[in-house]
Each structure stands twice: as C-alpha cells, then as structure tokens.
Design a protein around this motif. Structure first.
Motif, PDB file in Angstrom:
ATOM      1  N   VAL A  36       0.839  -1.126   0.092  1.00 34.02           N
ATOM      2  CA  VAL A  36       0.090  -0.033  -0.009  1.00 34.02           C
ATOM      3  C   VAL A  36       0.800   1.187  -0.053  1.00 34.02           C
ATOM      4  CG1 VAL A  36      -1.753   1.401   1.422  1.00 34.02           C
ATOM      5  CG2 VAL A  36      -2.018  -1.052   0.989  1.00 34.02           C
ATOM      6  N   ILE A  40       1.195   4.030  -3.008  1.00 34.31           N
ATOM      7  CA  ILE A  40       0.989   5.531  -2.724  1.00 34.31           C
ATOM      8  C   ILE A  40       2.263   6.387  -3.352  1.00 34.31           C
ATOM      9  CG2 ILE A  40       0.938   7.403  -0.865  1.00 34.31           C
ATOM     10  CD1 ILE A  40      -0.780   5.436   0.781  1.00 34.31           C
ATOM     11  N   TYR A  83      -9.693   7.132   3.907  1.00 34.12           N
ATOM     12  CA  TYR A  83      -8.263   6.929   4.232  1.00 34.12           C
ATOM     13  C   TYR A  83      -8.179   5.942   5.566  1.00 34.12           C
ATOM     14  CZ  TYR A  83      -3.491   7.860   3.786  1.00 34.12           C
ATOM     15  OH  TYR A  83      -1.971   7.561   3.621  1.00 34.12           O
ATOM     16  N   ILE A  86      -8.244   2.591   4.529  1.00 32.72           N
ATOM     17  CA  ILE A  86      -6.801   2.067   3.992  1.00 32.72           C
ATOM     18  C   ILE A  86      -5.739   2.040   5.197  1.00 32.72           C
ATOM     19  CG2 ILE A  86      -4.808   3.102   2.952  1.00 32.72           C
ATOM     20  CD1 ILE A  86      -7.054   4.551   0.843  1.00 32.72           C
ATOM     21  N   GLY A  87      -5.872   2.981   6.273  1.00 35.71           N
ATOM     22  CA  GLY A  87      -5.073   2.901   7.461  1.00 35.71           C
ATOM     23  C   GLY A  87      -5.207   1.626   8.186  1.00 35.71           C
ATOM     24  N   SER A  94       0.178   3.497   5.340  1.00 33.87           N
ATOM     25  CA  SER A  94      -0.511   4.493   4.864  1.00 33.87           C
ATOM     26  C   SER A  94      -0.116   5.740   5.507  1.00 33.87           C
ATOM     27  CB  SER A  94      -2.097   4.096   5.369  1.00 33.87           C
ATOM     28  OG  SER A  94      -2.179   4.040   6.472  1.00 33.87           O
ATOM     29  N   GLY A 100      -0.300  10.436   4.835  1.00 31.66           N
ATOM     30  CA  GLY A 100      -0.466  10.068   5.961  1.00 31.66           C
ATOM     31  C   GLY A 100      -0.494  11.524   7.089  1.00 31.66           C
TER      32      GLY A 100
END
Length: 152
Positions: A36, A40, A83, A86-87, A94, A100
């Motif tokens: 991930v 990003i 988000y 995702i975290g 992330s 972040g």
C-alpha cells in the motif's frame, strides 16, 4: 508487603493484557504496509512525472506540485472516510507517505467540526501539524546557523 502486592497486581495485569491482546500476523501486516505504501509512492511518482512532462515544470516545481496533489488526495480521502479504511488495512504503509500527514491534519480537524469553523476546525487543524511545523522550522534555523558558521 506492599512490594509483593504490587508485583502480584503487575503479574495479573500482564496476564490480562496477554489474554486480551489480539494476535497479529506480522508477515501479513508487513506485506500490506509495503504494497500500500508502495502504491501511494507510485501514484506520487506518476504525478511528479506528469508535472514534468505535461506541464513542462522543473524538477523542483514538479516536486512542489506533487506534494500539493498528494496532500489534496490524502485530505479528500480522509474527508470521505476512505483513508481510515486504508489505514486499518495497511497500518504504517498508509501513514509514512505525505498522504498520512495530510490524513492526520484533516482527521483532527474533522473531529471538532461540530464546534464550528473557527473554534472547531480552525483551532484543531494544526493540532498535529503545529508541533511538526514548529520543530521543523526550529531545526532548519538551527541547521542554517550551524552551516553559516561552519562555512558550508
């Protein structure tokens, strides 16, 4: 006598913590964080390359555009609630990139939006960013002074 009672409490507490702490699969967490965070960073690199090619920007200007775009994406994804998911999935993967940092700023501001734009969002927006900015600026001044006297 008191020392042995405290020791027994500590042991009971540690047993309770071990019992209640969920087991985590370290390998799976590392793989998720790596891929991930990598995605990003790849998106950031694509934005950087696009800024250089399509906008004909210099390396420094493309880097600035990339930072702005990635902060925008991180803020937008935080605002619409993506988000956080995702975290939870990727963990540190992330939070390490610049997105972040954007997430931490927007999330703290969103938490207090019910208190109004000025006293809620405005006051809490820099809850996380404030110390980072203060120490970043302070450190850059210190490094600049040292570089000046050393003659770098």
């Amino acid at each position: 006598m008191r020392g042995s009672q405290n020791k027994q409490k500590d042991e009971r507490y540690l047993k309770l913590v071990d019992k209640l702490t969920p087991n985590s699969d370290l390998a799976k967490g590392l793989i998720r964080a790596f891929w991930v965070g990598g995605v990003i960073c790849v998106i950031g690199q694509l934005v950087n390359d696009a800024a250089k090619v399509w906008l004909a920007l210099s390396k420094d200007d493309a880097g600035m555009v990339t930072a702005v775009v990635m902060v925008f994406f991180g803020s937008l994804l935080t605002g619409i609630g993506v988000y956080d998911r995702i975290g939870k999935y990727a963990g540190a993967g992330s939070i390490v990139p610049i997105t972040g940092f954007a997430n931490s700023i927007v999330a703290s501001a969103m938490e207090f939006r019910r208190e109004g734009l000025v006293l809620g969002v405005g006051a809490k927006l820099f809850l996380i960013a404030g110390p980072v900015l203060v120490y970043g600026i302070g450190t850059s001044i210190l490094v600049g002074i040292i570089a000046f006297f050393v003659g770098v």
